[in-house]
Each structure stands twice: as C-alpha cells, then as structure tokens.
Design a protein around this motif. Sequence first.
Motif, PDB file in Angstrom:
ATOM      1  N   GLN A 103       0.849  -1.241  -0.044  1.00 12.38           N
ATOM      2  CA  GLN A 103      -0.042  -0.154   0.030  1.00 12.38           C
ATOM      3  C   GLN A 103       0.882   1.170   0.037  1.00 12.38           C
ATOM      4  O   GLN A 103       1.524   1.670   1.033  1.00 12.38           O
ATOM      5  CB  GLN A 103      -0.897  -0.122   1.221  1.00 12.38           C
ATOM      6  CG  GLN A 103      -1.890  -1.086   1.238  1.00 12.38           C
ATOM      7  CD  GLN A 103      -2.714  -0.839   2.377  1.00 12.38           C
ATOM      8  OE1 GLN A 103      -2.986  -0.110   3.026  1.00 12.38           O
ATOM      9  NE2 GLN A 103      -3.462  -2.343   2.637  1.00 12.38           N
ATOM     10  N   GLU A 104       0.877   2.106  -0.986  1.00 13.62           N
ATOM     11  CA  GLU A 104       1.652   3.041  -1.309  1.00 13.62           C
ATOM     12  C   GLU A 104       1.623   4.030  -0.224  1.00 13.62           C
ATOM     13  O   GLU A 104       2.681   4.798   0.330  1.00 13.62           O
ATOM     14  CB  GLU A 104       1.565   3.549  -2.797  1.00 13.62           C
ATOM     15  CG  GLU A 104       2.555   4.600  -3.014  1.00 13.62           C
ATOM     16  CD  GLU A 104       2.362   5.408  -4.484  1.00 13.62           C
ATOM     17  OE1 GLU A 104       2.813   6.207  -4.717  1.00 13.62           O
ATOM     18  OE2 GLU A 104       1.633   4.837  -4.959  1.00 13.62           O
ATOM     19  N   GLU A 105       0.459   4.306   0.285  1.00 15.11           N
ATOM     20  CA  GLU A 105       0.220   5.373   1.204  1.00 15.11           C
ATOM     21  C   GLU A 105       0.745   5.442   2.578  1.00 15.11           C
ATOM     22  O   GLU A 105       1.141   6.199   3.283  1.00 15.11           O
ATOM     23  CB  GLU A 105      -1.246   5.724   1.351  1.00 15.11           C
ATOM     24  CG  GLU A 105      -2.092   6.343   0.229  1.00 15.11           C
ATOM     25  CD  GLU A 105      -1.806   7.877   0.329  1.00 15.11           C
ATOM     26  OE1 GLU A 105      -1.114   8.282   1.238  1.00 15.11           O
ATOM     27  OE2 GLU A 105      -2.181   8.740  -0.658  1.00 15.11           O
ATOM     28  N   THR A 106       0.709   3.838   2.932  1.00 11.21           N
ATOM     29  CA  THR A 106       0.994   3.604   4.407  1.00 11.21           C
ATOM     30  C   THR A 106       2.281   2.754   4.514  1.00 11.21           C
ATOM     31  O   THR A 106       2.783   2.441   5.482  1.00 11.21           O
ATOM     32  CB  THR A 106      -0.196   2.729   5.069  1.00 11.21           C
ATOM     33  OG1 THR A 106      -0.492   1.681   4.204  1.00 11.21           O
ATOM     34  CG2 THR A 106      -1.231   3.889   5.354  1.00 11.21           C
ATOM     35  N   PRO A 109       8.554   2.981   2.174  1.00 12.99           N
ATOM     36  CA  PRO A 109       9.997   2.972   3.102  1.00 12.99           C
ATOM     37  C   PRO A 109      10.436   4.232   3.265  1.00 12.99           C
ATOM     38  O   PRO A 109      11.057   5.006   4.043  1.00 12.99           O
ATOM     39  CB  PRO A 109      10.817   2.243   2.319  1.00 12.99           C
ATOM     40  CG  PRO A 109      10.674   1.926   0.857  1.00 12.99           C
ATOM     41  CD  PRO A 109       8.972   2.081   0.842  1.00 12.99           C
ATOM     42  N   ILE A 110      10.554   5.258   2.024  1.00 13.55           N
ATOM     43  CA  ILE A 110      10.910   6.795   2.130  1.00 13.55           C
ATOM     44  C   ILE A 110      10.101   7.535   3.038  1.00 13.55           C
ATOM     45  O   ILE A 110      10.755   8.333   4.200  1.00 13.55           O
ATOM     46  CB  ILE A 110      10.807   7.205   0.661  1.00 13.55           C
ATOM     47  CG1 ILE A 110      11.524   6.537  -0.200  1.00 13.55           C
ATOM     48  CG2 ILE A 110      11.226   8.730   0.733  1.00 13.55           C
ATOM     49  CD1 ILE A 110      11.684   7.233  -1.880  1.00 13.55           C
ATOM     50  N   VAL A 111       8.589   7.518   3.223  1.00 18.10           N
ATOM     51  CA  VAL A 111       8.089   8.010   4.114  1.00 18.10           C
ATOM     52  C   VAL A 111       8.168   7.420   5.493  1.00 18.10           C
ATOM     53  O   VAL A 111       8.674   8.434   6.403  1.00 18.10           O
ATOM     54  CB  VAL A 111       6.596   7.964   3.663  1.00 18.10           C
ATOM     55  CG1 VAL A 111       5.698   8.491   4.833  1.00 18.10           C
ATOM     56  CG2 VAL A 111       6.226   8.432   2.351  1.00 18.10           C
ATOM     57  N   LEU A 112       8.363   6.170   5.742  1.00 18.41           N
ATOM     58  CA  LEU A 112       8.696   5.670   7.088  1.00 18.41           C
ATOM     59  C   LEU A 112      10.139   6.150   7.550  1.00 18.41           C
ATOM     60  O   LEU A 112      10.172   6.652   8.842  1.00 18.41           O
ATOM     61  CB  LEU A 112       8.702   4.383   6.840  1.00 18.41           C
ATOM     62  CG  LEU A 112       8.983   3.220   8.158  1.00 18.41           C
ATOM     63  CD1 LEU A 112       7.621   3.392   8.793  1.00 18.41           C
ATOM     64  CD2 LEU A 112       9.519   1.965   8.010  1.00 18.41           C
TER      65      LEU A 112
END
Length: 247
Positions: A103-106, A109-112
């Motif tokens: 799931q791209e939104e959640t 890895p870059i966002v994480l």
Amino acid sequence: MPEIFKGIALFTPGGDVVYCVDPSKRDRWHLHLCVALQELLGLSEPPHFLVPGYTATVDRWFDPHTQQLQTFAEVYPAVRRYQPLLNAIFGTEGLVWQLAPWQEETCNPIVLETYRPLFAPLWENHDLVACLDNQQQLTRPKVGQVLSETSESLPSEEQIRGYVLRLFVAGNDIATKRTLETLHQVLEQQLQYPYTLKVIDILKHPELAETNQVSATPTLVRVWPQPVRRIVGELEDLQRAIQIVLS
C-alpha cells in the motif's frame, strides 16, 4: 495455542515484535500493539505509522462444511522474512504466509524513514519478542529478554485511537507558518486522541510529493485511521477541513 484464534503481530524496522493471540477474535487489534511498543520501548507516542506495513495476521477457524480447521495467514512484504518466527509464535509450523498487497500510502519506505529521528528505538534491535495477553502487567524489557507480559485489561479507547496526519507545503513562507500555527491550534482543541502531524516541504522532498500523489499545496492528508482522506488547496476554513479529515 487454542485451536481457533486470531493472531496479529507488529514488527519494528529493527526486528523486534509484539504479538497477541485472541481466541475470541474480537479483543485485540493492531493499535493495541502500537500502545504496547510505546510502553516497552519508551516512545513518546504509539507508532501508528508501522500499520499495516510492518504487520502480519493469522486466522484459524472451523469450517462446518469440511469439518476441518482452516488457516489463513497474511504478511506484508517488509516482514516476510520473519515467517519462521511467526510460525513459531503462532504454532503454525511449516505454514506459507500469503503476501499482502503493498500500500503506497502507508508502506512507503521513504515516508517511513522520516519518522526515524523521533522514533529511533524502533530502528534498534532489542531482541524483543513480546506476547500481549490478559494476564500479566506489561513492563519494559531488558535487552535480550523474551517477554510474555501485558496490562491487566485492554487499553482504553483514548490509548488505542490516534491520528497520523501529513501536511504538504511548498517552502517556509509567512502563509505556511500561519497555516501551521492555526492548524496546530485547531488540532489541540478538537482532537481528543493523540496525533502525529508530519510537515513535508515538497521543494526539499519532491519524491515524497510524487509517492503521496500530491500535486498542489497545501495538502493535508489523514494517513490513519483508514480510509485515507485529503484536503487539497488553501486551508482557509480549517475548522471544516478538520471535520472532513476526522470524519
């Protein structure tokens, strides 16, 4: 291990895991495990952003048609390598877990990675395997300790509920500062539950704008609880925007 149960596990990027086995299939959910990680690792707030990308679930039930036990197990790509450990803690020896869709939104890895500075213990390995049950007091572990401990009752709604928000802006001008000040004030007044607000400048992190499908600023995104909701454009009516995000 009971014959019929629901099992869920929440991993950290460093490889620690908190899990629970629920024979009633209704008492334990992912956010309970977020609260447990907060307590065990001394975090400032529950790490809601690990859900669902660092989770695994297993469901075993009795099929009245075949008169046999059936098992369905699902694991997310980031923790698929832990299948032997999952089979050990849930008593599902040799089971091949189904890979859950990314799931791209959640799960990006870059966002994480943007959470690492505030949640550094999650990226460390404490050799922690903790089981959440209804019998014992949850305590913070020593390094290398394997636990089977928890609080005496379920966490309250205030503990398990929470919001994960992202505000995408372009630069740090006066309008952005005004929006942040007003947004923070409204969140503090209106939210009765913990929240995480991550501000992302798309001029510095254009890759995050692309992965989150942000084409205009400001954009306010509610990542958790799902479904994902977003408000695009000038947040002139912040009260209304917050109501939409929280609905």
